[in-house]
Scaffold this motif. Structure first.
Motif, PDB file in Angstrom:
ATOM      1  N   LYS A  73      -4.667   5.158  -7.656  1.00 47.14           N
ATOM      2  CA  LYS A  73      -3.349   6.480  -7.403  1.00 47.14           C
ATOM      3  C   LYS A  73      -3.581   6.586  -6.008  1.00 47.14           C
ATOM      4  O   LYS A  73      -2.012   7.272  -5.796  1.00 47.14           O
ATOM      5  CB  LYS A  73      -4.670   8.033  -7.723  1.00 47.14           C
ATOM      6  N   LEU A  74      -4.086   6.243  -5.087  1.00 48.78           N
ATOM      7  CA  LEU A  74      -3.876   5.536  -3.943  1.00 48.78           C
ATOM      8  C   LEU A  74      -1.864   4.994  -3.599  1.00 48.78           C
ATOM      9  O   LEU A  74      -1.079   6.030  -3.056  1.00 48.78           O
ATOM     10  CB  LEU A  74      -5.050   5.037  -3.372  1.00 48.78           C
ATOM     11  N   PHE A  75      -1.701   4.088  -4.573  1.00 49.64           N
ATOM     12  CA  PHE A  75      -0.821   3.733  -4.180  1.00 49.64           C
ATOM     13  C   PHE A  75       0.623   3.956  -4.899  1.00 49.64           C
ATOM     14  O   PHE A  75       2.084   3.786  -3.692  1.00 49.64           O
ATOM     15  CB  PHE A  75      -0.790   2.112  -4.587  1.00 49.64           C
ATOM     16  N   GLU A  76       0.328   4.863  -6.340  1.00 53.51           N
ATOM     17  CA  GLU A  76       1.487   5.668  -6.640  1.00 53.51           C
ATOM     18  C   GLU A  76       1.622   7.047  -5.801  1.00 53.51           C
ATOM     19  O   GLU A  76       3.384   6.898  -5.355  1.00 53.51           O
ATOM     20  CB  GLU A  76       0.941   6.145  -7.896  1.00 53.51           C
ATOM     21  N   ASP A  77       0.585   7.264  -5.121  1.00 57.51           N
ATOM     22  CA  ASP A  77       1.279   8.464  -4.039  1.00 57.51           C
ATOM     23  C   ASP A  77       1.837   7.907  -2.948  1.00 57.51           C
ATOM     24  O   ASP A  77       2.124   8.411  -2.653  1.00 57.51           O
ATOM     25  CB  ASP A  77       0.043   8.825  -3.801  1.00 57.51           C
ATOM     26  N   ILE A  78       1.735   6.871  -2.347  1.00 54.99           N
ATOM     27  CA  ILE A  78       2.014   6.076  -1.126  1.00 54.99           C
ATOM     28  C   ILE A  78       3.557   5.653  -1.406  1.00 54.99           C
ATOM     29  O   ILE A  78       4.441   6.252  -0.566  1.00 54.99           O
ATOM     30  CB  ILE A  78       1.051   4.905  -1.096  1.00 54.99           C
ATOM     31  N   ILE A  79       3.674   5.046  -2.834  1.00 53.68           N
ATOM     32  CA  ILE A  79       5.486   5.203  -3.245  1.00 53.68           C
ATOM     33  C   ILE A  79       6.060   6.142  -3.386  1.00 53.68           C
ATOM     34  O   ILE A  79       7.263   6.154  -2.893  1.00 53.68           O
ATOM     35  CB  ILE A  79       5.034   3.588  -4.060  1.00 53.68           C
ATOM     36  N   GLY A  94      -0.331  -2.750 -11.468  1.00 51.00           N
ATOM     37  CA  GLY A  94      -0.341  -1.800 -10.858  1.00 51.00           C
ATOM     38  C   GLY A  94      -0.784  -0.861 -10.344  1.00 51.00           C
ATOM     39  O   GLY A  94      -2.050  -0.186 -10.687  1.00 51.00           O
ATOM     40  N   MET A  95      -0.085  -0.472  -9.603  1.00 51.12           N
ATOM     41  CA  MET A  95      -0.290   0.658  -8.524  1.00 51.12           C
ATOM     42  C   MET A  95       0.316   2.301  -9.019  1.00 51.12           C
ATOM     43  O   MET A  95       0.999   3.019  -8.429  1.00 51.12           O
ATOM     44  CB  MET A  95       0.945   0.275  -7.438  1.00 51.12           C
ATOM     45  N   LEU A  96      -0.488   2.271 -10.232  1.00 46.68           N
ATOM     46  CA  LEU A  96      -0.051   3.576 -11.275  1.00 46.68           C
ATOM     47  C   LEU A  96      -1.975   3.813 -11.171  1.00 46.68           C
ATOM     48  O   LEU A  96      -2.672   3.342 -11.367  1.00 46.68           O
ATOM     49  CB  LEU A  96       0.557   3.694 -12.285  1.00 46.68           C
ATOM     50  N   GLU A  97      -2.269   5.648 -11.310  1.00 47.93           N
ATOM     51  CA  GLU A  97      -2.408   6.835 -11.401  1.00 47.93           C
ATOM     52  C   GLU A  97      -3.842   5.853 -12.883  1.00 47.93           C
ATOM     53  O   GLU A  97      -2.807   5.829 -13.859  1.00 47.93           O
ATOM     54  CB  GLU A  97      -3.088   6.967 -11.999  1.00 47.93           C
ATOM     55  N   GLY A  98      -4.806   5.270 -12.441  1.00 49.12           N
ATOM     56  CA  GLY A  98      -5.396   4.818 -14.200  1.00 49.12           C
ATOM     57  C   GLY A  98      -6.079   3.422 -13.935  1.00 49.12           C
ATOM     58  O   GLY A  98      -7.220   4.017 -14.801  1.00 49.12           O
ATOM     59  N   GLY A  99      -6.570   3.902 -12.848  1.00 51.66           N
ATOM     60  CA  GLY A  99      -7.795   2.224 -12.379  1.00 51.66           C
ATOM     61  C   GLY A  99      -8.682   3.344 -10.904  1.00 51.66           C
ATOM     62  O   GLY A  99      -8.289   3.765  -9.901  1.00 51.66           O
TER      63      GLY A  99
END
Length: 143
Positions: A73-79, A94-99
């Motif tokens: 989720k960190l990367f989803e938020d950054i994007i 895989g830069m979406l929440e769930g990992g």
């Protein structure tokens, strides 16, 4: 030299089982992946009826989390906040929440990735499995 903790197949299967049971209990239809600290797949499960693309997404979310030592989720938020450069990285998806990373005694030992329901529910399933696993490991060491 330091002692390095790592997931064994039995551990990965335990995590997978806990996530699967939680998904069933909450009527979530998902794919679940468990990877080691390098992002290499140890085991996965795609539940009946879930979209085929969720299998790859679960693996990629887990890899992202393991490689970054952070929730995906960190990367989803950054994007989402405008740093689109992350989308150009070919070696990282895989830069979406769930990992969710699995940290044991401060060491990354692997990650769990889930895909198939709302992103926060994917993360909830992974977090639940990891929490049960870490409690299980702690109880084994204390008995």
């Amino acid at each position: 030299m330091k002692t390095k903790h790592y997931l064994m197949l039995e551990d990965a299967e335990f995590l997978l089982h806990q996530a699967h049971q939680y998904a069933i209990k909450n009527q979530f239809n998902v794919s679940i992946a468990v990877v080691d600290e390098t992002g290499t797949l140890l085991c996965m499960k795609r539940m009946d009826g879930v979209a085929p693309m969720t299998a790859n997404l679960a693996v990629e979310k887990a890899k992202c989390s393991a490689m970054s030592r952070s929730p995906s989720k960190l990367f989803e938020d950054i994007i989402r906040n405008g740093q689109m450069g992350f989308l150009t990285m070919e070696s990282f998806s895989g830069m979406l929440e769930g990992g969710e990373p699995i940290l044991y005694q401060g060491q990354l030992v692997g990650a769990v990735g889930v895909s198939g329901v709302k992103s926060f529910e994917d993360a909830e399933i992974a977090q639940h499995a990891i929490q049960i696993f870490l409690t299980h490991v702690s109880n084994q060491l204390n008995s």
